[in-house]
Design an enzyme around this catalytic site. Structure first.
Site, mmCIF file in Angstrom:
data_model
loop_
_atom_site.group_PDB
_atom_site.id
_atom_site.type_symbol
_atom_site.label_atom_id
_atom_site.label_comp_id
_atom_site.label_asym_id
_atom_site.label_seq_id
_atom_site.Cartn_x
_atom_site.Cartn_y
_atom_site.Cartn_z
ATOM 1 N N LEU A 282 5.367 83.044 38.224
ATOM 2 C CA LEU A 282 6.811 83.245 38.114
ATOM 3 C C LEU A 282 7.604 81.985 38.430
ATOM 4 O O LEU A 282 7.204 81.157 39.246
ATOM 5 C CB LEU A 282 7.273 84.368 39.048
ATOM 6 C CG LEU A 282 6.788 85.781 38.742
ATOM 7 C CD1 LEU A 282 7.368 86.760 39.743
ATOM 8 C CD2 LEU A 282 7.158 86.186 37.310
ATOM 9 N N LEU B 252 -1.241 69.243 41.383
ATOM 10 C CA LEU B 252 -1.194 67.777 41.354
ATOM 11 C C LEU B 252 -2.563 67.321 40.889
ATOM 12 O O LEU B 252 -3.583 67.725 41.463
ATOM 13 C CB LEU B 252 -0.888 67.215 42.748
ATOM 14 C CG LEU B 252 -1.276 65.757 43.026
ATOM 15 C CD1 LEU B 252 -0.480 64.803 42.145
ATOM 16 C CD2 LEU B 252 -1.075 65.412 44.486
ATOM 17 N N TYR C 139 -2.671 66.397 52.214
ATOM 18 C CA TYR C 139 -1.274 66.819 52.166
ATOM 19 C C TYR C 139 -0.567 66.592 53.495
ATOM 20 O O TYR C 139 0.644 66.344 53.521
ATOM 21 C CB TYR C 139 -1.181 68.275 51.715
ATOM 22 C CG TYR C 139 -1.476 68.439 50.239
ATOM 23 C CD1 TYR C 139 -0.599 67.916 49.291
ATOM 24 C CD2 TYR C 139 -2.632 69.072 49.788
ATOM 25 C CE1 TYR C 139 -0.866 68.033 47.931
ATOM 26 C CE2 TYR C 139 -2.900 69.197 48.428
ATOM 27 C CZ TYR C 139 -2.014 68.671 47.509
ATOM 28 O OH TYR C 139 -2.272 68.774 46.161
#
Length: 205
Positions: free
Chosen positions: A109, A122, A166
Site C-alpha cells: 500500500l 535498497l 542501517y
C-alpha cells in the site's frame, strides 16, 4: 521528474593536481553521477538489480516487477536512483505509510496522507558493491526526504544481519517487525526526519 544532482563526485581542488596534469585530464573521462527519482520506465532495470541482489540471499525479492511499477506510478517522488553514464547502479523505492508500526498491508500500500516513508528496498548492482554506494545513496535519500513536507520519519524492515548497516546510516531498531515473509523474520527500524523546518527553509527545497 526531479533531478537531484548531475555533478560527479570530485576530489577537493587542492588534491586534483595542476590544471594540465594527466590526472586532471583523466578526470574528464570518469563517469558522471546522476541522482534522480525513478519512473515506471526504469522498472525493468530496477527489478534486474533487485532480483540478483536478493534471490541468492533470501530466496525472494522485496518487490516483484508489477509492484515496482505500481509504486513508481503512484509515488515516484519517494524513489531515488543512482546512475553512472545513464546506467542504473543503485536505487531506493519507498511509499507513504500512516501507522506507527509496519504491518503486512505496508508491503503493497501507498497511503497518500501518511507521514512515514516506508523504504521497501535498497539495492546496488553487483558490479558496484563493496564501494560504499549503499550508504551514500541512503544518506542522499534521507537528505532528500527532509525537503518533503509530508515526511516525518523513514521506516524499514530488514533481516537481522543488516541491522548494523542501517544503524550506521542513523536508523534505530524498534524491535521485531510484525511482518513476516515465509520463514523470514525482520527487525523494524526508524530514522527521524522531522524537526528540520529550518533546514527546509534554507536549503532551496
Amino acid at each position: 521528474m526531479p533531478v537531484l544532482s548531475t555533478v560527479p563526485f570530485l576530489k577537493p581542488t587542492h588534491l586534483q593536481g595542476p590544471r594540465n596534469s594527466p590526472s586532471r585530464q583523466r578526470r574528464h573521462t570518469l563517469p558522471a553521477s546522476e541522482f534522480r527519482c525513478l519512473s515506471p520506465e526504469d522498472a525493468v532495470s530496477v527489478f534486474e538489480i533487485e532480483r540478483e541482489a536478493f534471490i541468492s540471499v533470501s530466496g525472494d525479492c522485496p518487490l516483484h516487477l508489477d509492484e515496482i511499477r505500481h509504486f513508481l506510478t503512484l509515488c515516484p517522488e519517494l524513489s531515488l536512483g543512482w546512475f553512472e553514464e545513464g546506467r542504473l547502479v543503485a536505487f531506493i523505492i519507498g511509499s507513504l505509510w500512516d501507522q506507527d508500526r509496519l504491518s503486512q498491508a505496508a508491503l503493497t500500500l501507498h497511503e497518500p496522507r501518511g507521514t512515514a516513508v516506508h523504504i521497501h528496498v535498497l539495492a546496488v548492482h553487483r558490479t558496484f558493491r563493496q564501494q560504499g554506494k549503499g550508504s551514500i545513496l541512503m544518506w542522499r535519500y534521507l537528505q532528500y526526504l527532509r525537503c518533503l513536507p509530508c515526511a516525518r520519519r523513514a521506516v524499514l524492515m530488514c533481516e537481522h544481519f543488516l541491522v548494523p548497516f542501517y544503524e550506521k546510516c542513523g536508523f534505530k531498531a524498534l524491535g521485531p517487525c510484525q511482518v513476516t515473509v515465509g520463514a523470514l523474520a525482520f527487525t523494524e527500524m526508524q530514522h527521524e526526519v522531522q524537526g528540520h523546518a529550518f533546514m527546509r527553509r534554507n536549503s532551496g527545497c
